[in-house]
Every structure is written in structure tokens, then in C-alpha cells.
Motif scaffolding. Structure first.
Motif, mmCIF file in Angstrom:
data_model
loop_
_atom_site.group_PDB
_atom_site.id
_atom_site.type_symbol
_atom_site.label_atom_id
_atom_site.label_comp_id
_atom_site.label_asym_id
_atom_site.label_seq_id
_atom_site.Cartn_x
_atom_site.Cartn_y
_atom_site.Cartn_z
ATOM 1 N N ILE A 142 -11.514 -1.459 -4.773
ATOM 2 C CA ILE A 142 -11.583 -1.545 -3.312
ATOM 3 C C ILE A 142 -12.629 -0.564 -2.786
ATOM 4 O O ILE A 142 -13.395 -0.880 -1.878
ATOM 5 N N MET A 195 -7.728 0.644 -6.680
ATOM 6 C CA MET A 195 -8.365 1.332 -5.570
ATOM 7 C C MET A 195 -9.840 1.607 -5.871
ATOM 8 O O MET A 195 -10.638 1.715 -4.944
ATOM 9 N N PHE A 202 2.774 1.813 -3.370
ATOM 10 C CA PHE A 202 2.016 2.355 -4.496
ATOM 11 C C PHE A 202 1.378 3.695 -4.174
ATOM 12 O O PHE A 202 1.144 4.502 -5.069
ATOM 13 N N ALA A 203 1.079 3.928 -2.871
ATOM 14 C CA ALA A 203 0.392 5.167 -2.527
ATOM 15 C C ALA A 203 1.371 6.329 -2.400
ATOM 16 O O ALA A 203 1.086 7.430 -2.837
ATOM 17 N N TYR A 204 2.514 6.087 -1.765
ATOM 18 C CA TYR A 204 3.460 7.171 -1.509
ATOM 19 C C TYR A 204 4.835 6.796 -2.033
ATOM 20 O O TYR A 204 5.775 6.627 -1.254
ATOM 21 N N PRO A 205 4.961 6.634 -3.354
ATOM 22 C CA PRO A 205 6.245 6.147 -3.891
ATOM 23 C C PRO A 205 7.417 7.042 -3.513
ATOM 24 O O PRO A 205 8.531 6.557 -3.373
ATOM 25 N N ILE A 217 -15.832 -1.334 -0.546
ATOM 26 C CA ILE A 217 -16.171 -0.729 0.746
ATOM 27 C C ILE A 217 -17.616 -0.236 0.732
ATOM 28 O O ILE A 217 -18.348 -0.400 1.710
ATOM 29 N N ASN A 232 -2.438 10.444 -1.917
ATOM 30 C CA ASN A 232 -2.319 9.000 -1.972
ATOM 31 C C ASN A 232 -2.365 8.534 -3.424
ATOM 32 O O ASN A 232 -3.428 8.459 -4.038
ATOM 33 N N GLY A 233 -1.196 8.228 -3.988
ATOM 34 C CA GLY A 233 -1.121 7.843 -5.396
ATOM 35 C C GLY A 233 -1.867 6.574 -5.719
ATOM 36 O O GLY A 233 -2.253 6.336 -6.867
ATOM 37 N N PHE A 234 -2.071 5.753 -4.707
ATOM 38 C CA PHE A 234 -2.759 4.485 -4.925
ATOM 39 C C PHE A 234 -4.223 4.714 -5.303
ATOM 40 O O PHE A 234 -4.807 3.923 -6.048
ATOM 41 N N PHE A 292 0.829 -1.197 0.000
ATOM 42 C CA PHE A 292 0.000 0.000 0.000
ATOM 43 C C PHE A 292 0.871 1.257 0.000
ATOM 44 O O PHE A 292 0.690 2.150 -0.819
ATOM 45 N N TRP A 317 -19.752 -3.105 1.262
ATOM 46 C CA TRP A 317 -19.654 -3.497 2.682
ATOM 47 C C TRP A 317 -20.579 -2.623 3.540
ATOM 48 O O TRP A 317 -21.390 -3.129 4.318
#
Lengths: 392, 218
Positions: free
Chosen positions: B199, B196, A187-190, B203, B188-190, A184, B206
Motif C-alpha cells: 500500500i 502495508m 491488524f493495526a491495533y490488535p 501511495i 501501528n502493527g499493520f 485496518f 499515486w
């Protein structure tokens, strides 16, 4: 010890059904079973249990992680002072700096993770699962020391909720929660998880860093064709990489400290030697194969050296052996471990953007572990059916 | 069905409200997921996509419903495809003419509305057996159910992934103030990556099911 037991027995009725704190039963239960082996007896099925329940198993794994943690604390400080050009900093100064960087990460990981675990246990009315005791220690060890604490908190929360609770909690997760946290963050905070500036504490601020000092990891250097450090006598030569006095994630640099942990796991029978052995074998064979081809710089890294670099040893010893997300059949463990080794080196060599191939390899094989088990079980059934037919 | 039934009878209102919750095309029937993943990195394309799907679905539903007694059963899929494709081309041309930037961002996904499972699903399941007015309401309801999820997903993805919200006509608005970034916050690059979106939809499913226990499968 006795006084503690007596105290627990005294307050226990408050948490039973009808007691004052009935709602907090699972919280009480968590602490009670952490301190003492549960005295619950089974009502059906297996009646003989080992005293080594999951809580004690987890405690042994945490114990096995201690050498890597201590070494990581020291190495974090050491790398920092090396970057400042103060190689003569005394031991306590070094450890003090490392502890100041590493321990907050450990605390944040445990507080956030256990907090969410307790919350879910209370909401769902079941016992607090013990799985996070290990994950909470694994997460800090696979992160760089300079990672902002709020990112650790976000990643821990993500891994516990999305990596575990969604599937039903400890024992039901498909992937290793600690690796979910790392993936996580990756990929989120490279910018905080890759590159040359983050592996040595204090490097990204750039204050007082010696001119020309490179904080790159061995794999980072090799990926761009700088092989000088990896040669004998270089910063990343085989000995340094084995002992672990190189930049990297907190707990992954020292193959030696990890092997001490591996011995603890193997002697107590908690880690599977089949997975560890086959993972190292897979990595070694793959690296040898690449040596034979030698098409790029990373392919030419000697096989033994490959196993000491990056998170390979850490992944193979502590992550791949996770009994929940790994393969469970005995034959399957060999296949599972071997493929982890193979893929880890393959990703590392072919995709320099992901030098940490170990993480991706283990997550990939976690996904396939049930399939491997299925094939092994079906084969066994087929083999035995054949025997029945021959006899009939 | 009697002709005296009011336009917005309880039954007809249900056609709109059901797909918003208990019969949601994305979270319950799990249709149209591909575009939900593809166009939700920013809010504006998600809104435009929702409107486009609503236009196509409502008109396709009405046209197929009008033709339902004349379409031979054997070739009904082809007829449906022709109608849907014609409407999608119309939408595509309008977007290119009046909202070129968004049209570029949506790229092939406008064309891919043709294959959006929700549209074919509603034509097959509803428009072929119901009258035009009901079919129109059903189209509005299902497209709204689809759009609501798309917009929720896009809202969170853009807010957490880029710190901005892009609204049609207003452009990109910086929602997370600069001072927060100065404190060390990082986007948040993800959230921008397609996994994402999956996901986030998960959620939403859910949350929805834990609020409405009837939806939980045994």
C-alpha cells in the motif's frame, strides 16, 4: 420547507459558474441534493428516474441502522454497570453512560470521513458522493465502545482514502469501506480490537470491576473451550444472544435490533433479500455440518446460536448487502451470500485467533463478487447463444 | 559514439536521473517489488539491501557490457546468471563477515538478488547493447531508483510501525518520544505486515503520478 427552498434558490447563483463561490460548487451541491431531490434532468440515455436517488437510499439505510445504534448505546451502558456490579443502575444512567461512549465515535467517524470526501470532491471538481453517509454509521457500530477516538479517525481516513478514493470514489470501491476500517484497526491495533478486556466499556482500566467478572465475548470464551456461558441459562444463552445483552461491538450484539433494520431494508426494497437469506442459510448449513463433526468446542455451538453470536447478523444484513461491493447478478447474489455465510462460520471455527470471521468472509467475497458476476453473465450469454443456434 | 564525449555529458547524466523519477524501476516499471515488500519493515536492512543491489547491478552491468561482443546470443541468459550469481555470493559473504546481524535479517533476500527482475532487466535491456561506462552509470541510476523507493517505504514503515528508525552504525533510535505513548499513542502493527508495504508503494506511485501527469497511462 418552502422558505428553505427559497433560500437555497436565492444563494444558488453564487455557486454557479462565474459566481462568487464558484469553487465551492460541489459543497453547495452536496447540501442542496441532500435536502431536496435533485432537479437535474438527464441529457442522454435513461430519462425516467425514480425520486429515490442514492442520497435517499442511503438515508433509509441509516434509518435502518438506528435500532442497532440505540440498542448499542443502551447495551454499552448496561454491560459497564454489570461489570461494576451495579445491575440496579437506572435506565437513564445506563443510556447516559452509553451515549457518552458511543456518540463521540459516531461524530468522529462522520467528521473525518465526510471531511475527506468533501476535500476530494473539491479537489477533483465533482459532486460530493453520498456513500459515506452509511459508512460513517457502520464504522462506529462494528467497533468496541472503548476504542480510542484517534484510532477511529485514523481508520476512517484509511478506509475513505485507500478503500475508496483510490479506486475513484463512491461506487468504484472493491471492498466495503466500513469493513476496511475495521480490518485496518484489527491488524493495526490488535490490543484494542481483540482479547477479553475491550468488549465491556471500562474493563481495560479495571477500576471497580467485580472480582471474577469476565468481559469475554461468547466466541472468545468458546474459542478457549469455556462453554458454560453458552448453555441454557448462561450469560450467552440463545435468548440473551438474540436480544443482545452480551459484550461485543457496539451495534452487533442485538440480533433483534438488526432484524428490525433488516425489515426496513427489505420493505423498502433497498437491501437484497437474496443476499441476506442466502448468507443466513450458508451460515446455518455450515454450522449444522460442523455440529455433525463436533471436533472442537466451537463446532458444537448449535447452528441457530452461531447466527446470533458475534457480528454474523450485522454483517449479513448491513455489510454483505452493500450494492457496490457485492454481487450484482441475481443468481450471483445467492452464491455470494451463501459463501459469506459458509466462510464466516468456517473461519470462526477453524481459526480461534479470528473469532470475527464475518469481517474476513465478507471482504473475501467482496473480492470474488466480480468473478461470480462474470461467470453468471457468461453462462447467460452461452445459454442464449445455444438457443440461437438451435433456431437457425 | 565519439571518444571525445565527456564522461558526464547530458546524455550520460540522464542515465542516472531518469531511473530516479520517470523511469523508476519500482514505481513505473513495477520491478523488484518482492524485495521491496520483504526487507522494508526496518530502515537498516533496506539501506543495506539498496547498497548490495547497487554493487551487484553496477558490476554485473560493467562485466556483461565488456563481454557483450563475445557472448553468443543463445546462451546469454546463462552467462548473465553466472555473473550475477558470483557477485551475489560475494555480497552475501561480505555481509556475513562484516554485518552479521543485518545479514541474518535479510536472510534469503540477499541470495534472491539473483532473481531481482531489475538486474536481469538492465543486463538484457542496456548492458548488452552499450559500452561499459554508460552501463555503469545505468547501473548506478537504476539501483539508486530502487534504493530510494526502498528507503522511503522503510522509513515510513519503521517510523509508524515501531516508532523507531534503525540506521547502520547508529543502531535503533527511538524517534517517537515516550510521552506520546503515555498520551495513548500506539504503534501501528499493520505497518509491519507486508500488505502495508504494498500500500505504501501504491501511495508513492499515486503521489508521483499526480505530480507528473505524463506518467498517467490512458
Amino acid at each position: 420547507m418552502k422558505a428553505l427552498r427559497q433560500y437555497l434558490d436565492k444563494i444558488k447563483p453564487n455557486f454557479e459558474k462565474g459566481g462568487k463561490f464558484e469553487k465551492l460548487h460541489s459543497t453547495f451541491d452536496a447540501f442542496e441534493t441532500l435536502l431536496f431531490v435533485s432537479n437535474k434532468t438527464s441529457k442522454s440515455g435513461v430519462h425516467i428516474h425514480d425520486a429515490i436517488d442514492s442520497k435517499r437510499t442511503m438515508a433509509v439505510v441509516v434509518l435502518a441502522l438506528i435500532p442497532a445504534l440505540l440498542f448499542g448505546i443502551w447495551n454499552t451502558g448496561l454491560q459497564h454497570f454489570l461489570a461494576l456490579g451495579q445491575a440496579d443502575a437506572d435506565f437513564w444512567q445506563v443510556v447516559g453512560y452509553g451515549a457518552l461512549k458511543v456518540l463521540p465515535i459516531v461524530v468522529v467517524s462522520y467528521v473525518v470521513g465526510l471531511g475527506i470526501e468533501f476535500m476530494f470532491a473539491q479537489l477533483r471538481g465533482h459532486e460530493v458522493a453520498e456513500g459515506f453517509l452509511v459508512s460513517g454509521m457502520l464504522i462506529p457500530l462494528v467497533l468496541p465502545a472503548d476504542i480510542p477516538l484517534w484510532m477511529v479517525a485514523v481508520a476512517t481516513a484509511f478506509s475513505v482514502v485507500i478503500g475508496k478514493e483510490v479506486f475513484g470514489g463512491t461506487g468504484m470501491n472493491i471492498w466495503n469501506p466500513a469493513l476496511i476500517a475495521r480490518a485496518f484497526l484489527f491488524f493495526a491495533y490488535p490490543s484494542k480490537m481483540s482479547g477479553d478486556l475491550i468488549w465491556v466499556s471500562g474493563m481495560s482500566k479495571g477500576e471497580g470491576i467485580v472480582d471474577g467478572y469476565s468481559g469475554a465475548t461468547a466466541l472468545g470464551d468458546a474459542a478457549v473451550g469455556k462453554m458454560a456461558g453458552l448453555a441454557d441459562g448462561g450469560v450467552f444463552d440463545l435468548w440473551n444472544s438474540f436480544i443482545g445483552i452480551i459484550p461485543g461491538s457496539i451495534g452487533e450484539t442485538s440480533t433483534l435490533a438488526i432484524l428490525i433494520g433488516a425489515v426496513v431494508l427489505l420493505v423498502t426494497g433497498i437491501g437484497s433479500w437474496k443476499i441476506m437469506l442466502s448468507a443466513f442459510a450458508g451460515g446455518f448449513v455450515m454450522a449444522l455440518g460442523f455440529n455433525a463433526i463436533g471436533a472442537n468446542e466451537l463446532m458444537n455451538v448449535p447452528a441457530l446460536h452461531q447466527l446470533c453470536l458475534g457480528g454474523f447478523a450485522f454483517g449479513a444484513v448491513f455489510m454483505a448487502t452493500d450494492p457496490v461491493s457485492g454481487a450484482r447478478t441475481e443468481k450471483g447474489k445467492y452464491i455470494y451470500g451463501f459463501l459469506i455465510g459458509v466462510f464466516a462460520i468456517m473461519i470462526r471455527v477453524f481459526n480461534p485467533a479470528y473469532p470475527e470471521g464475518v469481517m474476513l468472509a465478507i471482504l473475501l467475497m467482496n473480492t470474488f463478487a466480480p468473478l461470480i458476476d462474470h461467470v453468471i453473465v457468461q453462462q447467460n450469454i452461452k445459454r442464449r447463444l445455444k438457443r440461437v443456434k438451435v433456431n437457425a | 559514439m565519439s571518444d571525445k564525449e565527456p564522461l558526464f555529458s547530458a546524455k550520460n547524466r540522464k542515465l542516472i536521473s531518469n531511473p530516479l523519477n520517470a523511469q523508476n524501476p519500482i514505481t513505473i516499471q513495477v520491478l523488484g517489488i518482492c524485495s521491496a515488500l520483504a526487507v522494508t519493515a526496518k530502515l537498516e536492512p533496506a539501506i543495506v539491501m539498496s547498497i548490495s543491489v547497487m554493487f551487484v547491478l553496477v558490476f554485473a552491468n560493467v562485466i556483461i557490457s565488456l563481454l557483450r561482443n563475445t557472448i553468443p546470443a543463445r546462451i546469454r541468459i546463462i552467462v548473465q546468471l553466472v555473473v550475477v550469481a558470483a557477485l551475489v555470493i560475494l555480497v552475501d559473504q561480505i555481509l556475513k563477515a562484516f554485518a552479521y546481524e543485518v545479514s541474518k535479517q535479510l536472510s534469503v533476500f540477499v541470495g534472491l538478488i539473483i532473481t531481482n527482475c531489475i538486474i536481469m532487466g538492465r543486463l538484457e535491456a542496456f548492458a548488452l547493447g552499450n559500452r561499459p561506462w554508460q552501463s555503469a552509470l545505468d547501473g548506478v541510476g537504476n539501483a539508486a531508483g530502487y534504493g530510494v523507493i526502498l528507503i522511503i517505504v522503510a522509513f515510513f514503515r519503521e517510523l509508524l510501525g515501531s516508532g523507531t528508525l534503525t540506521l547502520p552504525g547508529l543502531g535503533t533510535l527511538q524517534i517517537i518520544p515516550q510521552i506520546v505513548y503515555d498520551w495513548g499513542y500506539v504503534n501501528n502493527g499493520f505497518m509491519i505486515l507486508p500488505p502495508m508495504a504494498l500500500i505504501t508503494v501504491g501511495i508513492i506511485i499515486w503521489v508521483q503520478r499526480s505530480r507528473n501527469k505524463d506518467l498517467i497511462e490512458s
